[in-house]
Design an enzyme around this catalytic site. Structure first.
Site, mmCIF file in Angstrom:
data_model
loop_
_atom_site.group_PDB
_atom_site.id
_atom_site.type_symbol
_atom_site.label_atom_id
_atom_site.label_comp_id
_atom_site.label_asym_id
_atom_site.label_seq_id
_atom_site.Cartn_x
_atom_site.Cartn_y
_atom_site.Cartn_z
ATOM 1 N N GLY D 15 18.040 -50.454 42.497
ATOM 2 C CA GLY D 15 17.624 -51.064 43.577
ATOM 3 C C GLY D 15 16.189 -50.909 43.601
ATOM 4 N N ALA D 26 0.039 -46.492 38.138
ATOM 5 C CA ALA D 26 -0.397 -45.168 37.666
ATOM 6 C C ALA D 26 -0.181 -44.602 36.595
ATOM 7 C CB ALA D 26 0.122 -44.044 38.919
ATOM 8 N N ARG D 76 20.754 -54.009 36.612
ATOM 9 C CA ARG D 76 21.888 -53.181 36.093
ATOM 10 C C ARG D 76 22.242 -53.867 34.658
ATOM 11 N NH1 ARG D 76 21.640 -52.778 41.649
ATOM 12 N NH2 ARG D 76 21.815 -50.948 42.337
ATOM 13 N N ASP D 107 19.696 -42.196 41.160
ATOM 14 C CA ASP D 107 20.569 -41.215 40.580
ATOM 15 C C ASP D 107 21.135 -42.164 39.440
ATOM 16 O OD1 ASP D 107 20.611 -38.771 41.534
ATOM 17 O OD2 ASP D 107 22.028 -39.400 43.128
ATOM 18 N N THR D 129 13.950 -44.854 45.127
ATOM 19 C CA THR D 129 15.108 -45.338 46.041
ATOM 20 C C THR D 129 14.681 -45.287 47.351
ATOM 21 O OG1 THR D 129 17.194 -45.237 46.599
ATOM 22 C CG2 THR D 129 16.204 -43.274 45.715
ATOM 23 N N ASP D 131 16.993 -44.859 49.518
ATOM 24 C CA ASP D 131 18.085 -44.014 50.253
ATOM 25 C C ASP D 131 17.521 -42.535 50.503
ATOM 26 O OD1 ASP D 131 19.306 -46.445 50.327
ATOM 27 O OD2 ASP D 131 20.084 -46.195 48.451
ATOM 28 N N ASP D 133 18.481 -40.258 48.801
ATOM 29 C CA ASP D 133 19.487 -39.517 48.098
ATOM 30 C C ASP D 133 19.449 -38.835 46.769
ATOM 31 O OD1 ASP D 133 19.536 -41.964 46.971
ATOM 32 O OD2 ASP D 133 21.829 -42.161 47.453
ATOM 33 N N ARG D 175 23.055 -46.469 51.643
ATOM 34 C CA ARG D 175 24.385 -46.199 50.753
ATOM 35 C C ARG D 175 25.254 -45.159 51.339
ATOM 36 N NH1 ARG D 175 23.568 -46.027 44.962
ATOM 37 N NH2 ARG D 175 22.278 -44.080 45.231
#
Lengths: 329, 329, 329, 329
Positions: D15, D26, D76, D107, D129, D131, D133, D175
């Site tokens: 995502g 950078a 993906r 991840d 991300t 998220d 996570d 998520r």
């Protein structure tokens, strides 16, 4: 105050719209400056029936201008919808000495106002709705903010759609009218715009164009879908199945109603609020305030209900030319 | 392409304004869709003199709509200002087969266009300036964005002025016109608005009102000062010395020229860009495009220069009533 | 309430910062929920000396979280700066039964708090300043919002600088510290960053680099100049004269203090406000609350004043590599 | 260039997240400045398999920093997910002389990178991300922007919910993790926060609290619901039926992925991008870059996968105290 010119009450009714606070503030401050007492009625017409209202001062409307929503709250009133309710509301106004009621709202609220006027209350209406769907006026309080809010959200969607090379169906508000959708469509350079006034339910053609766009090199596409068409999740699924292009739907929802009003909503709401008081000063009765051809004006409430308006055909045509590549490969 | 209807060039000139990219995009895409070749000229009139221009495709103007500035760059041209320069520019246009030149800019750019037209180049003008100071049109590309940018900055200033209970003098752009200042004044609920069209240089009265406002309970005050009045740092000092109220000045400066255009700037710039091509289609010569009474229209360039316009007196009056408490203690 | 655990007062002092309201709200709501009475003191330390304070309820701090500024107002107090003033303030606290005073402010406000503590008032400090210049903490309330506000303004400046191919000198706040300037420098991809901690006053080198950048193809350049360096108008003139590149200066000014706080400022201010009450619960005395290595923590006020901190050298180095093209043509 | 230190490729995967462009920029600029050739790979791992990559120059990454999304696109890859795909990708890298692959993603993308490293490609990961996570790092590119975007949308929702005195259920992304929801919960002063890490599915208790809140005088309430809980439309219906309070649901959706990155996302992404090159300079292999306790750091990719992290219990507790009135009537 013995020298008061009379009592005015102001309320907001129906769906809220950014700029309503600016309008209330202008009514209150102009009213006071011209010698009136101005009462703020809470929760729309319910507030009259429940006598929920307070005399407002110059200071009470400080720091309101820049905020969305309405600090008088808004509601729909079942009781007022009945003839008995209107009769009762008129009686309360009379009892309290309120000669003029200023109603900030949309078509439904104005219907109520029109009927209330038959019981002897002078009503003045200000157009407050994000939907722009009021015939007598080119501008309604909140439309400009709502369009910009939706546009910024769609700008964001375009970035992520672009990164993923997918289609995005985005549903914007407007009830049965397509004004917000059309403006967002142009402002966001949407590849497709579906509005109730124009869309012929030809989904096959829509899908064909999406395929053609992709074939001609458009990697991502934005389809702005009006609330009046709806079914955005289903539409996304249909597009994905028919084209093989990953497609996601977003329904922007109520966030389009909130937010600090744009300059235009603040300025026009302020001008109309002041103008409402000027109408009262001039002894006008039962008028709706609006903008026509760039100028603030007032019109008889009965007359206003005879008017119609429609989507700007030229804007719609321009939107089609600018957004869709497929026609002139 | 043998079937081309002709060659059109487009340039941006003078100060940049948010929405110029939207206008260029609309010119290019509508032009292509109607069968023209459209060339993008870089750096204003210099780009003609230096033959800095490229044929633009539908894709070349993708992802431009939402960005401020002008991707064609802009500049002032000393050479073009001379009669010789205009003659040379016309000759180059003729040589390259460019029949129509679309100029997006302000009054100065239009003066150049008008004079260029005398050498046989068809010129079409689109009003691009944040200052709104073009007589023939009610709307200029960039004004809406600039006002909202300034307004948001002043909203921030009000919060900190409020916390510190101080006065803030804030200078907004507009060159010799007070449109941005007036709109911000209303939109930000400014206690004072100083614009060249109205301010009588009576600083004693200004200071008296600031004192009265404070005496009547206003703990902080915003004074919007137009660029055409200027001297904001000096004014702040004068206020602080005369009233004893801590006063700070901020000159918003060039940030008012940038930023993603508002919905209105995108929509109106798009419509005017498309309309310019329609004028060419209809064989019109030497026209300026604008908005009048809510509608896009075109006017002869010579005629446009005879027009005048002025600040809306009613808006100015409303601003005074809503902002200043001192008059009706 | 007989069962109260004691009285806490809270005030904001020094320059205001977005997020102060979130901190006050957290202090009040957590305080009430843990059984304390919480008083809001108006206008900084003056409010103690003048006994301007009110018991606050859960509801009094509703709808404050999202607004910049401080609803308790802020001020600098000449009287409190004197030893007599502090003695008097402590006596008033004792008289009113206020055991703990929570001070939201910067270094100057904490110096006052430290000295007040010597007269027996328990003081707890929360770091509230946009400048980030407090040694004991990695985070100060308002920095995140101020940086984002400045960054957005500079994004706008870049667009117009780009269109005109000019240099822009933009001065951001920070007093004698360069944190805001360094962050904006990186976030805006500034070609040059001048901060007090690093700049060696070598203007010749600066001008050389600007020339080199232009020679290597950079058409526009942004020079972020810290308040601690200042003289932005003069610097712009110097650059224009030495390089021949049109250069404009903008001093962003106080608008950097205002605006709705960012998520981080709201979250961290809320957590620190709650944590302050927890410190009181645990019987801690004279502590400053801050964030260290990602976690909220508290430190003895005397110890905190022994700490030092400095600009992140790695960030400064990265800023140089990313912004300047001239070194590796 | 004979003197190149080697070839580096960079891609974005999974995502998209605001700040990815800053990280790519950078990597490219620092890489070039340190003597490497840097290739931009399009569409994630697919771009390696399809050899879709280009050598990037300093200029190619101009004007990218301030934009959301990823100009390298993301996708993906089904082929890469297979062992054969990874083998093939490694062979192509070897063939093209690409020694190090920098992967910006979450991840899932890092799992791919870890496995690719077994075939001899040096992989460096940057956490991208919204998220948050990812266990080994306290910060992920895009989280800060996404939280602020969601927060601003919820600020708008609160205004209209307030005007109508209704409940609003608002679903934010994340998520299976509740970080965005928790932060919005605190930042927006939500009355309820439902996150997968904490919510026990006790809807009866939830409804009881909503009733209590209303009874204690809260006229409107915001319930922030994490994507990991979901079913927001159903929840709104349930609340309305059980409490009699009008309740609306909004699913913010993909707009949370877009938008110009905040200062923090730009600064941290820039620092991590530069740091990745420094790791390569130092000969480090197969490292993930992150922020830990306020500082940029790198960790072995295998080790990183052993780490765990969880919601901050103190923040969750604070959110509960600040948001819900019912406990301490």
């Amino acid at each position: 105050m013995s020298e008061t010119k009379g009592k005015i009450a102001v309320l907001t009714s129906g769906g809220d719209a950014p700029g309503m606070n600016a309008a209330i503030r202008a009514v209150v401050r102009t009213g006071i400056s011209k010698g009136y007492e101005v009462y703020g009625v809470r929760r729309g017409y319910n507030g009259i029936l429940n006598r929920e209202m307070d005399l407002l001062t110059f200071h009470d409307v400080s720091e309101k201008l820049q905020h969305g929503g309405t600090f008088l709250f808004t509601a729909r009133s079942a009781e007022f919808r009945e003839e008995e309710g209107k009769k009762k509301a008129a009686a309360i106004c009379k009892e309290l000495g309120i000669e003029t009621l200023i109603v900030i709202g949309g078509d439904g609220s104005f219907t109520g106002a029109k009927n209330l006027s038959k019981y002897g209350v002078n009503v003045i209406g200000l157009p407050g709705t994000i939907d722009l769907d009021i015939a007598y006026t080119d501008y309604t309080i909140g439309f400009d903010t709502a369009v910009n809010t939706a546009m910024e959200a769609i700008d964001r969607l375009r970035e992520t759609s672009n990164s993923h090379e997918r289609c995005s169906v985005v549903e914007v508000m407007g009830r049965s009218a397509g004004y917000i959708a059309l403006w967002c469509g142009i402002a966001n350079g949407a590849e497709q715009i579906l509005i109730p006034e124009k869309f012929d339910n030809n989904y096959d053609k829509l899908i064909e164009e999406i395929k053609n766009n992709r074939a001609s090199g458009m990697t991502h596409q934005i389809i702005v879908n009006a609330e009046g068409i709806g079914h955005s999740y289903g539409l996304a699924k249909k597009i994905e199945e028919a084209t093989g292009i990953e497609t996601r739907a977003t329904i922007l929802g109520h966030l389009q109603r909130g937010g600090s009003p744009t300059a235009r909503d603040r300025v026009y709401a302020s001008v109309m609020g002041a103008y409402a008081i000027d109408c009262i000063e001039k002894g006008k009765k039962n008028r709706l305030i609006g903008y026509k051809e760039g100028h603030v004006y007032d019109v008889d409430i009965e007359e206003a209900f005879q008017m119609t308006k429609s989507i700007d055909d030229y804007e719609y045509e321009v939107a089609g030319i600018l957004g869709t590549r497929c026609e002139y490969k």
